[in-house]
Design an enzyme around this catalytic site. Structure first.
Site, PDB file in Angstrom:
ATOM      1  N   TYR A  65      16.251  11.801  40.868  1.00  0.00           N
ATOM      2  CA  TYR A  65      15.209  10.260  40.018  1.00  0.00           C
ATOM      3  C   TYR A  65      15.134   9.407  40.878  1.00  0.00           C
ATOM      4  O   TYR A  65      14.003   8.307  41.384  1.00  0.00           O
ATOM      5  CB  TYR A  65      16.568  10.001  38.852  1.00  0.00           C
ATOM      6  CG  TYR A  65      16.074   8.813  37.682  1.00  0.00           C
ATOM      7  CD1 TYR A  65      14.966   8.815  37.184  1.00  0.00           C
ATOM      8  CD2 TYR A  65      16.010   7.716  38.112  1.00  0.00           C
ATOM      9  CE1 TYR A  65      14.342   7.179  37.044  1.00  0.00           C
ATOM     10  CE2 TYR A  65      16.445   6.224  37.580  1.00  0.00           C
ATOM     11  CZ  TYR A  65      15.072   6.521  37.064  1.00  0.00           C
ATOM     12  OH  TYR A  65      14.643   5.336  36.644  1.00  0.00           O
ATOM     13  N   LYS A 104      11.947   6.815  42.339  1.00  0.00           N
ATOM     14  CA  LYS A 104      12.029   5.414  42.310  1.00  0.00           C
ATOM     15  C   LYS A 104      11.850   4.581  43.406  1.00  0.00           C
ATOM     16  O   LYS A 104      11.126   3.497  43.415  1.00  0.00           O
ATOM     17  CB  LYS A 104      13.219   5.159  41.424  1.00  0.00           C
ATOM     18  CG  LYS A 104      13.271   5.178  40.001  1.00  0.00           C
ATOM     19  CD  LYS A 104      12.604   4.727  38.720  1.00  0.00           C
ATOM     20  CE  LYS A 104      11.315   5.535  38.983  1.00  0.00           C
ATOM     21  NZ  LYS A 104       9.983   5.047  37.592  1.00  0.00           N
TER      22      LYS A 104
END
Length: 281
Positions: A203, A207
């Site tokens: 994740y 980002k």
């Protein structure tokens, strides 16, 4: 209700969406993940300020139709305006390049200009998997899908600038970029499921990619405003996947809920402000 919003480049400024979002007459807006969470809340607030048109891009047509109905009723009750003709669903599956290209084509067949592209949709801390093109699913959805969409809609953003209008791309990143692998982007592994990394690292990589891509576009296309943001710790459906993957952290997360978590209404303030605030001259 007012709150002090702190940006990284200026002093805190007061913001209240009902009062501080300006008249959006003529502005064309495209928001991904707009059927719930922060995307839905953003459409709800922007729709109350006379937008030219808002396109709600999402996978689930039925869910989005229900969201549009609620927004129309809310705006009618709050302002007396009927925005039913100004809200349109566009089918978009960010795991599929074909779907992304289809969504862009659908939009460009309807509009020649675009004033705000909000890359809002995302997934967080899901199990190892890949998109239809073979990219690690979080990198594929959060970054690659939005990167392709942005590239395909860039002509409409540039067209808006060419006719004297404002154009912006607002991308939801996260402070979790710091959870990316220590060496930074692992592009050599991005077209695998990256199962050797944990959910949080994958994740974080997606980002970090959001932030770096936004910075690059800002340098290459200075006539368009590109900005990425961390919305804060928001109680939305995306948080459930994190809790499912880190059940042992639930007590800690519950403590955060009492001290830091905010509602989608509050969490959407920053992206609403970035999408609509008047630029300083």
């Amino acid at each position: 209700m007012k709150f002090n919003m702190l940006s990284l480049w200026s002093k805190p400024v007061p913001f209240d969406p009902s009062q501080d979002i300006p008249d959006l007459s003529g502005r064309i807006i495209f928001i991904t993940g707009a059927s719930d969470g922060l995307g839905y809340e953003t459409v709800l607030q922007l729709a109350s300020h006379r937008p030219g048109h808002i396109y709600l891009a999402s996978r689930n047509a039925e869910k989005t139709a229900a969201a549009i109905s609620r927004i129309v009723e809310h705006v009618r009750a709050a302002t007396g305006d009927d925005v039913s003709s100004k809200l349109t669903h566009i089918a978009l599956d960010l795991t599929s390049f074909a779907s992304i290209k289809g969504a862009a084509q659908t939009f460009l067949a309807k509009e020649s200009t675009l004033n705000v592209l909000m890359n809002n949709a995302g997934i967080m801390c899901v199990p190892a998997a890949t998109t239809k093109q073979g990219y690690e699913v979080q990198f594929g959805v959060n970054h690659m899908g939005h990167a392709l969409l942005t590239r395909l809609l860039l002509p409409a953003l540039k067209k808006a600038v060419s006719v004297g209008q404002d154009a912006r791309v607002v991308t939801l990143a996260s402070s979790s970029e710091r959870q990316a692998p220590r060496v930074g982007l692992r592009l050599d592994a991005a077209k695998t499921d990256m199962a050797e990394f944990d959910n949080w690292e994958r994740y974080g990589q997606s980002k970090l990619a959001n932030v770096l891509y936004t910075r690059t576009l800002a340098e290459k296309c200075p006539e368009i405003t590109f900005v990425s943001l961390h919305p804060g710790v928001v109680r939305t459906g995306i948080s459930s996947t994190f809790l499912a993957s880190r059940s042992w952290q639930i007590p800690f997360v519950c403590l955060i809920m009492w001290t830091q978590w905010v509602t989608p209404y509050e969490g959407a303030w920053l992206q609403e402000w970035l999408a609509t605030t008047e630029k300083e001259t």
